[in-house]
Design a protein around this motif. Sequence first.
Motif, PDB file in Angstrom:
ATOM      1  N   VAL A  12       0.847  -1.198   0.000  1.00  0.00           N
ATOM      2  CA  VAL A  12       0.000   0.000   0.000  1.00  0.00           C
ATOM      3  C   VAL A  12       0.880   1.245   0.000  1.00  0.00           C
ATOM      4  CG1 VAL A  12      -1.907  -1.152   1.180  1.00  0.00           C
ATOM      5  CG2 VAL A  12      -0.146  -0.005   2.536  1.00  0.00           C
ATOM      6  N   TYR A  13       0.295   2.355  -0.434  1.00  0.00           N
ATOM      7  CA  TYR A  13       1.017   3.631  -0.554  1.00  0.00           C
ATOM      8  C   TYR A  13       0.278   4.675   0.274  1.00  0.00           C
ATOM      9  CZ  TYR A  13       3.243   1.299  -4.510  1.00  0.00           C
ATOM     10  OH  TYR A  13       3.934   0.406  -5.304  1.00  0.00           O
ATOM     11  N   ASN A  14       1.007   5.339   1.190  1.00  0.00           N
ATOM     12  CA  ASN A  14       0.284   6.242   2.091  1.00  0.00           C
ATOM     13  C   ASN A  14      -0.190   7.523   1.412  1.00  0.00           C
ATOM     14  OD1 ASN A  14       2.674   7.748   2.067  1.00  0.00           O
ATOM     15  ND2 ASN A  14       3.144   7.412   4.227  1.00  0.00           N
ATOM     16  N   SER A  15       0.259   7.779   0.190  1.00  0.00           N
ATOM     17  CA  SER A  15      -0.276   8.923  -0.548  1.00  0.00           C
ATOM     18  C   SER A  15      -1.759   8.696  -0.898  1.00  0.00           C
ATOM     19  CB  SER A  15       0.525   9.173  -1.822  1.00  0.00           C
ATOM     20  OG  SER A  15       0.582   8.008  -2.626  1.00  0.00           O
ATOM     21  N   ASP A  16      -2.191   7.427  -0.908  1.00  0.00           N
ATOM     22  CA  ASP A  16      -3.577   7.122  -1.249  1.00  0.00           C
ATOM     23  C   ASP A  16      -4.554   7.760  -0.265  1.00  0.00           C
ATOM     24  OD1 ASP A  16      -2.752   5.690  -3.419  1.00  0.00           O
ATOM     25  OD2 ASP A  16      -3.104   3.709  -2.539  1.00  0.00           O
ATOM     26  N   TRP A  17      -4.146   7.922   0.996  1.00  0.00           N
ATOM     27  CA  TRP A  17      -5.036   8.575   1.962  1.00  0.00           C
ATOM     28  C   TRP A  17      -4.513   9.935   2.408  1.00  0.00           C
ATOM     29  CZ3 TRP A  17      -3.207   3.540   2.814  1.00  0.00           C
ATOM     30  CH2 TRP A  17      -2.090   3.421   3.654  1.00  0.00           C
ATOM     31  N   LEU A  18      -3.200  10.099   2.489  1.00  0.00           N
ATOM     32  CA  LEU A  18      -2.689  11.386   2.976  1.00  0.00           C
ATOM     33  C   LEU A  18      -2.867  12.506   1.950  1.00  0.00           C
ATOM     34  CD1 LEU A  18       0.543  10.222   4.849  1.00  0.00           C
ATOM     35  CD2 LEU A  18      -1.635  10.947   5.830  1.00  0.00           C
ATOM     36  N   ASP A  19      -2.809  12.165   0.671  1.00  0.00           N
ATOM     37  CA  ASP A  19      -3.057  13.177  -0.366  1.00  0.00           C
ATOM     38  C   ASP A  19      -4.480  13.729  -0.279  1.00  0.00           C
ATOM     39  OD1 ASP A  19      -0.657  13.488  -1.675  1.00  0.00           O
ATOM     40  OD2 ASP A  19      -1.017  11.887  -3.126  1.00  0.00           O
ATOM     41  N   LYS A  20      -5.397  12.896   0.198  1.00  0.00           N
ATOM     42  CA  LYS A  20      -6.817  13.274   0.205  1.00  0.00           C
ATOM     43  C   LYS A  20      -7.259  13.855   1.546  1.00  0.00           C
ATOM     44  CE  LYS A  20      -7.613   9.355  -2.883  1.00  0.00           C
ATOM     45  NZ  LYS A  20      -8.203   7.985  -2.976  1.00  0.00           N
ATOM     46  N   LEU A  21      -6.377  13.910   2.520  1.00  0.00           N
ATOM     47  CA  LEU A  21      -6.768  14.328   3.868  1.00  0.00           C
ATOM     48  C   LEU A  21      -7.037  15.837   3.898  1.00  0.00           C
ATOM     49  CD1 LEU A  21      -7.045  12.772   6.567  1.00  0.00           C
ATOM     50  CD2 LEU A  21      -4.761  13.612   7.166  1.00  0.00           C
ATOM     51  N   PRO A  22      -8.269  16.257   4.193  1.00  0.00           N
ATOM     52  CA  PRO A  22      -8.560  17.701   4.263  1.00  0.00           C
ATOM     53  C   PRO A  22      -7.750  18.365   5.381  1.00  0.00           C
ATOM     54  CG  PRO A  22     -10.585  16.398   4.178  1.00  0.00           C
ATOM     55  CD  PRO A  22      -9.460  15.444   4.433  1.00  0.00           C
ATOM     56  N   PHE A  23      -7.463  19.646   5.194  1.00  0.00           N
ATOM     57  CA  PHE A  23      -6.616  20.341   6.167  1.00  0.00           C
ATOM     58  C   PHE A  23      -7.259  20.355   7.555  1.00  0.00           C
ATOM     59  CE2 PHE A  23      -4.579  24.174   8.043  1.00  0.00           C
ATOM     60  CZ  PHE A  23      -3.289  23.678   8.054  1.00  0.00           C
ATOM     61  N   ALA A  24      -8.581  20.465   7.601  1.00  0.00           N
ATOM     62  CA  ALA A  24      -9.264  20.464   8.903  1.00  0.00           C
ATOM     63  C   ALA A  24      -9.013  19.146   9.641  1.00  0.00           C
ATOM     64  CB  ALA A  24     -10.768  20.673   8.705  1.00  0.00           C
TER      65      ALA A  24
END
Length: 399
Positions: free
Chosen positions: A120-132
């Motif tokens: 798995v690649y953590n960009s899959d969820w961290l790229d989508k994480l809203p700033f809030a």
Amino acid sequence: MENLESLKENVSIFLPENGLDKKLKLAEKENRKLRIKLGFDPTAPDLHLGHAVVLKKLKQFEDLGHQIVILVGSFTAQIGDPTGKNKSRKPLNAADVKANAETYINQLSKIIDVNKAEIVYNSDWLDKLPFAEVIQLLSKVTVAQLMHRNDFNKRFTENTPIAMHELVYPILQAFDSVQIKADIEMGGTDQLFNCTMGRQLQETNGDAAQIVMCMPLLRGTDGKEKMSKSLHNIIGLTDEPTEMFGKTMSIPDDLLTEYLALATDFSEDEKKVLIKQLDEGENPMNIKKLIAKNIISQYHSIELANDAEQFFNNQFQKRDDENRVFEAVNIETFNNQSLTILEICHHLKNSVSKTAVRRLIESGAVQINGEKIIDPLQDLKLVSGTKIKIGKRDFFELI
């Protein structure tokens, strides 16, 4: 319980101490596989024997049917991990991350079955994480907790700058454990803080906390620092057999028991016999050769291990040059037909600095046609058939 003692072998830290026992019992009760996390940032494309210490432990879990989860830090590698050396690691661009990750995964197959592993690649969820949500995530960790990390504490005490992104890094790595629902996170002892942070975030998220298993750090060929490409003290998993053999033979004698335990796949009985032989006065070189051959057999073959031993004996243990193999170097690769010894040697050894080459020459470690040369500025006319020896392991012949 299933090979519990074998799984505990060589592990430096369990957190909590009896965590592995409980996780195995829980998995058995729930009739499910444990999810074993190993994360890495693809900062450099070469794996070495230090990485293999953790990978071999993963292989044991894999052989028992548990699920290995290889987490590629495709997002965090572009931030820069604190290195523990009073400065942050240089971040990479997306292209470098992709290329290095592919190389890493190919090399992992030397030890684990990557087809069975979940990658798995953590960009899959961290790229989508809203700033809030980033702010909400950061609110779960205090600055005081982050200052428990040794390198942060040391740098703060010494008034050495700590960038904000470095403080965020272990929190993001911990968030990975939440995302993949890790039961166990593995790493070296230098990753204890980050892995522990994963336990905290899982608990605050209402999940069962992963246990942490930290393996010892294999020291490099210098005998001092942990094996690291940046310190030029590694034995790479993809090194050629002769290079593997030579590097292993260069390790200090006091590292032999460490390499027996962490780098070889001898049985426990075989290791005990070899350690006993050392204690009873056996020549360390003989044990070192056995270790070198064992390592090469793991990553290449026993046939190539035997060839590498023969090459080493010819190159470094025979006084004459008849059996030595000289690397052919075309004179046309040089800019001029007459250069100083320093310029020639640095051309041949361009992986090291000119200053280091100068020291080799001045220490008497360079020979031209069997004659020791100590003046780095001495001129040498490039003539076909000239044989140049640099240090103990590098032999060249001009053609």
